[in-house]
Scaffold this motif. Structure first.
Motif, short mmCIF file in Angstrom:
data_model
loop_
_atom_site.label_atom_id
_atom_site.label_comp_id
_atom_site.label_asym_id
_atom_site.label_seq_id
_atom_site.Cartn_x
_atom_site.Cartn_y
_atom_site.Cartn_z
N MET A 1 0.83 -1.20 0.00
CA MET A 1 0.00 0.00 0.00
C MET A 1 0.87 1.25 0.00
N LYS A 2 1.89 1.25 0.85
CA LYS A 2 2.79 2.41 0.94
C LYS A 2 3.54 2.63 -0.37
N ALA A 3 3.89 1.55 -1.04
CA ALA A 3 4.59 1.68 -2.32
C ALA A 3 3.71 2.40 -3.34
N LEU A 4 2.42 2.03 -3.41
CA LEU A 4 1.51 2.68 -4.34
C LEU A 4 1.22 4.12 -3.92
N GLU A 5 1.11 4.36 -2.65
CA GLU A 5 0.93 5.74 -2.17
C GLU A 5 2.09 6.62 -2.62
N TYR A 6 3.29 6.12 -2.42
CA TYR A 6 4.50 6.88 -2.76
C TYR A 6 4.60 7.12 -4.26
N ALA A 7 4.37 6.06 -5.04
CA ALA A 7 4.51 6.17 -6.49
C ALA A 7 3.46 7.10 -7.09
N CYS A 8 2.25 7.08 -6.54
CA CYS A 8 1.14 7.85 -7.12
C CYS A 8 0.93 9.20 -6.43
N GLY A 9 1.60 9.43 -5.32
CA GLY A 9 1.41 10.68 -4.60
C GLY A 9 0.02 10.82 -4.02
N ILE A 10 -0.52 9.71 -3.50
CA ILE A 10 -1.87 9.72 -2.94
C ILE A 10 -1.86 9.08 -1.56
N GLU A 11 -3.00 9.14 -0.88
CA GLU A 11 -3.15 8.48 0.42
C GLU A 11 -4.28 7.47 0.32
#
Length: 270
Positions: free
Chosen positions: A173-183
């Protein structure tokens, strides 16, 4: 710490985590933690209300209950609050069509959900399905959306199986948050809405309930932020450093569920 009677006064309902508290997963489904089958039986036959509150997202609720029953636990689907059914309610209410990055074992929970032309991503503990290809596909779906929505079934860092510690959905989840700039929106512990749903289903107020779990942040910290009390068991993912966590202190630490139930039946006075 205050005496146990003071710490447990007024408890009327008990929320139990499953993995690491009732059993450790692994080959053949896993093994019950010593004394936990009997502890659940004693709790169910007491004056206290009980509900299972889990972030399990590798199995459907029916399959999870089937496993628990094979391990000796007398439990039913109606006693389990799990993230996949809660996520489906959110998807329907908001008209969301998910791209699913989930374990095959929980896919049946989403059978009635429209997944055509996705406008969000749902991520769960997909285990071996967390390949580069599958993670990158979820990333691409999110990046193509004007208002990307990422829903995560829990945010745990790791859990324990009989073979050792296993990475949980939170890392991905954190990887996708970081890559997409979302929460991400978390459905499951430690989300306050998830705990409140379990309390409502159990029929008790937060100040009358106690959570018993092995995760100092997701179980203990999450429950306390909702106004509940919480005990941490020294089983499952428990680490000795948890008792000195910089942000979360449990209302008590016990060796296992059996000890927790003994204390509750002795000192709680609903």
């Amino acid at each position: 710490m205050a005496a146990w009677r003071e710490r447990l006064a007024g408890v009327r309902g008990v929320l139990l985590d499953i993995s690491g508290v009732l059993y450790d997963g692994g080959a053949g489904g896993g093994v019950p933690i010593a004394g936990s089958v009997e502890a659940v039986a004693r709790l169910k036959h007491s004056r206290l209300k009980m509900r299972l509150c889990t972030n399990e997202s590798q199995r459907s609720r029916g399959e999870l209950v089937g496993l628990l029953r094979r391990l000796g636990f007398d439990v039913s689907e109606a006693e389990v609050t799990a993230p996949a059914p809660a996520a489906c309610q959110i998807l329907r209410a908001r008209g969301l069509r998910p791209h699913l990055l989930i374990h095959e074992g929980v896919r049946s929970e989403f059978d009635q959900i429209d997944t055509s032309n996705p406008n969000c991503v749902v991520i769960a503990d997909a285990a071996e399905e967390f390949s580069y290809q599958n993670m990158n596909k979820a990333f691409q779906v999110l990046m193509e959306l004007e208002n990307p929505v990422l829903i995560s079934l829990g945010k745990g860092r790791y859990y324990k199986e009989t073979s050792g510690l296993m990475l949980d959905v939170g890392a991905y989840m954190k990887a996708l948050e970081y890559a997409c700039g979302i929460e991400a929106e978390v459905v499951g512990k430690p989300s306050p809405e998830f705990f409140k749903s379990a309390l409502q289903e159990m029929g008790v107020e937060a100040h009358q309930a106690i959570m018993i779990g092995d995760d100092i942040v997701g179980d203990v910290g999450g429950a306390q932020r909702c106004g509940m009390r919480a005990l941490q068991v020294r089983t499952g993912k428990f680490r000795p450093s948890d008792e000195h966590h910089p942000e979360v202190q449990a209302d008590g630490y016990v060796d296992n569920l059996a000890e927790a139930v003994n204390l509750l039946l002795k000192h709680a006075d609903p």
